[in-house]
Design an enzyme around this catalytic site. Sequence first.
Site, PDB file in Angstrom:
ATOM      1  N   ASN A  49      47.655 106.797   0.542  1.00  0.00           N
ATOM      2  CA  ASN A  49      47.929 107.612   1.729  1.00  0.00           C
ATOM      3  C   ASN A  49      46.698 107.555   2.629  1.00  0.00           C
ATOM      4  O   ASN A  49      45.684 108.196   2.339  1.00  0.00           O
ATOM      5  CB  ASN A  49      48.231 109.061   1.310  1.00  0.00           C
ATOM      6  CG  ASN A  49      48.431 109.966   2.513  1.00  0.00           C
ATOM      7  OD1 ASN A  49      48.535 109.495   3.648  1.00  0.00           O
ATOM      8  ND2 ASN A  49      48.482 111.263   2.271  1.00  0.00           N
ATOM      9  N   LYS A  55      46.400 108.705   5.542  1.00  0.00           N
ATOM     10  CA  LYS A  55      46.293 109.880   6.428  1.00  0.00           C
ATOM     11  C   LYS A  55      46.030 109.408   7.868  1.00  0.00           C
ATOM     12  O   LYS A  55      46.585 108.400   8.285  1.00  0.00           O
ATOM     13  CB  LYS A  55      45.236 110.844   5.884  1.00  0.00           C
ATOM     14  CG  LYS A  55      45.513 111.186   4.399  1.00  0.00           C
ATOM     15  CD  LYS A  55      44.713 112.318   3.846  1.00  0.00           C
ATOM     16  CE  LYS A  55      45.127 112.568   2.400  1.00  0.00           C
ATOM     17  NZ  LYS A  55      44.494 113.722   1.797  1.00  0.00           N
ATOM     18  N   HIS A  62      53.728 116.836   2.192  1.00  0.00           N
ATOM     19  CA  HIS A  62      52.304 116.801   1.831  1.00  0.00           C
ATOM     20  C   HIS A  62      51.664 118.147   2.155  1.00  0.00           C
ATOM     21  O   HIS A  62      52.004 118.789   3.146  1.00  0.00           O
ATOM     22  CB  HIS A  62      51.597 115.671   2.593  1.00  0.00           C
ATOM     23  CG  HIS A  62      50.232 115.388   2.046  1.00  0.00           C
ATOM     24  ND1 HIS A  62      49.142 116.178   2.357  1.00  0.00           N
ATOM     25  CD2 HIS A  62      49.783 114.450   1.178  1.00  0.00           C
ATOM     26  CE1 HIS A  62      48.077 115.713   1.713  1.00  0.00           C
ATOM     27  NE2 HIS A  62      48.441 114.666   0.991  1.00  0.00           N
ATOM     28  N   GLU A 110      48.971 118.903   3.447  1.00  0.00           N
ATOM     29  CA  GLU A 110      48.360 118.991   4.791  1.00  0.00           C
ATOM     30  C   GLU A 110      49.438 119.283   5.841  1.00  0.00           C
ATOM     31  O   GLU A 110      49.178 119.979   6.830  1.00  0.00           O
ATOM     32  CB  GLU A 110      47.601 117.692   5.096  1.00  0.00           C
ATOM     33  CG  GLU A 110      46.304 117.634   4.290  1.00  0.00           C
ATOM     34  CD  GLU A 110      45.820 116.242   3.957  1.00  0.00           C
ATOM     35  OE1 GLU A 110      46.339 115.255   4.517  1.00  0.00           O
ATOM     36  OE2 GLU A 110      44.913 116.132   3.111  1.00  0.00           O
ATOM     37  N   GLU A 164      50.099 117.301  -6.457  1.00  0.00           N
ATOM     38  CA  GLU A 164      48.747 117.264  -5.896  1.00  0.00           C
ATOM     39  C   GLU A 164      48.190 118.680  -5.829  1.00  0.00           C
ATOM     40  O   GLU A 164      48.509 119.433  -4.890  1.00  0.00           O
ATOM     41  CB  GLU A 164      48.782 116.687  -4.480  1.00  0.00           C
ATOM     42  CG  GLU A 164      49.345 115.281  -4.408  1.00  0.00           C
ATOM     43  CD  GLU A 164      48.870 114.570  -3.151  1.00  0.00           C
ATOM     44  OE1 GLU A 164      48.243 113.533  -3.298  1.00  0.00           O
ATOM     45  OE2 GLU A 164      49.100 115.073  -2.042  1.00  0.00           O
ATOM     46  N   GLY A 213      40.650 115.764  -1.610  1.00  0.00           N
ATOM     47  CA  GLY A 213      39.501 115.510  -0.751  1.00  0.00           C
ATOM     48  C   GLY A 213      38.275 116.317  -1.105  1.00  0.00           C
ATOM     49  O   GLY A 213      37.322 116.372  -0.335  1.00  0.00           O
ATOM     50  N   SER A 259      41.681 113.458  -5.417  1.00  0.00           N
ATOM     51  CA  SER A 259      40.395 112.851  -5.780  1.00  0.00           C
ATOM     52  C   SER A 259      40.509 111.797  -6.879  1.00  0.00           C
ATOM     53  O   SER A 259      39.634 111.686  -7.739  1.00  0.00           O
ATOM     54  CB  SER A 259      39.373 113.934  -6.154  1.00  0.00           C
ATOM     55  OG  SER A 259      39.119 114.769  -5.034  1.00  0.00           O
TER      56      SER A 259
END
Length: 248
Positions: free
Chosen positions: A9, A11, A95, A97, A167, A173, A212
Amino acid sequence: MRKKLIAANWKMYKTPSEALTFVEAFLPLVAGHTRDEIVLFPSITSLATVINRVRGTNVAAGAQSMHWANEGAYTGHTSPVMLTTLGATHVLIGHSENRQYDNETDERINLKVKAAISHGLIPLLCIGEQLDERESGKTEDVLASQLAGALAGFPKEHADKLVIAYEPVWAIGTGLTATPEIAEETHVIVRNHMAQHLGDVANDIRILYGGSVKPENSKSLLEQPNIDGALVGGASLKPDSFAAIAQY
Ligand SMILES: O=C[C@H](O)COP(=O)(O)O
């Protein structure tokens, strides 16, 4: 036997020329690697470039998000028809985010997952708990609620095409990774809830881990019996790093 899926991904990184440079370097590194499925998720502006370059190879490409409608007055969005016409085969949905910044709700996610299936796109449904939710013992409730919301009315006959990406938000991250034991334990919980929704086919559904993942930890995660792949962010931006993860 579930074939593992290793996904990148990217992003909001990489222009089309940067994406092409990545693919040119990456394809030789994974040439002949058919043990696992490898899928790249570039930004929408690079998707056509990537699809055209990976066509006929062992690497596929998908979109980072989509709308559920075929077409309409939805400024800034991309429809499943647009994605399949381009040659996309997969799509990320829900996701964290998007849940955090784009008002992505379980209802919208549910419409998108069903739209992906009806258009022949493989949805990677992303779920995961926040740090405070894990610390207060609410992880299972959160995941159960996200799954119930996303899968209401899901057509069971297509359940084998569904992919889940677990996730934990606290690991995205941050450099913090769930230990293989914590990830495996949580994947079992997710699979049990999938079985409640969809029956025995839950054993065929791939559950990826994201948060990560890097070359140093991919093997220990991917060796777990219920971790069926990885959804990789930061460490997927460099060809050698992502190739090393895929070749754990
Ligand atoms: O979709 C990928 C995840 O958000 C993980 O990102 P990360 O590998 O940078 O932690």
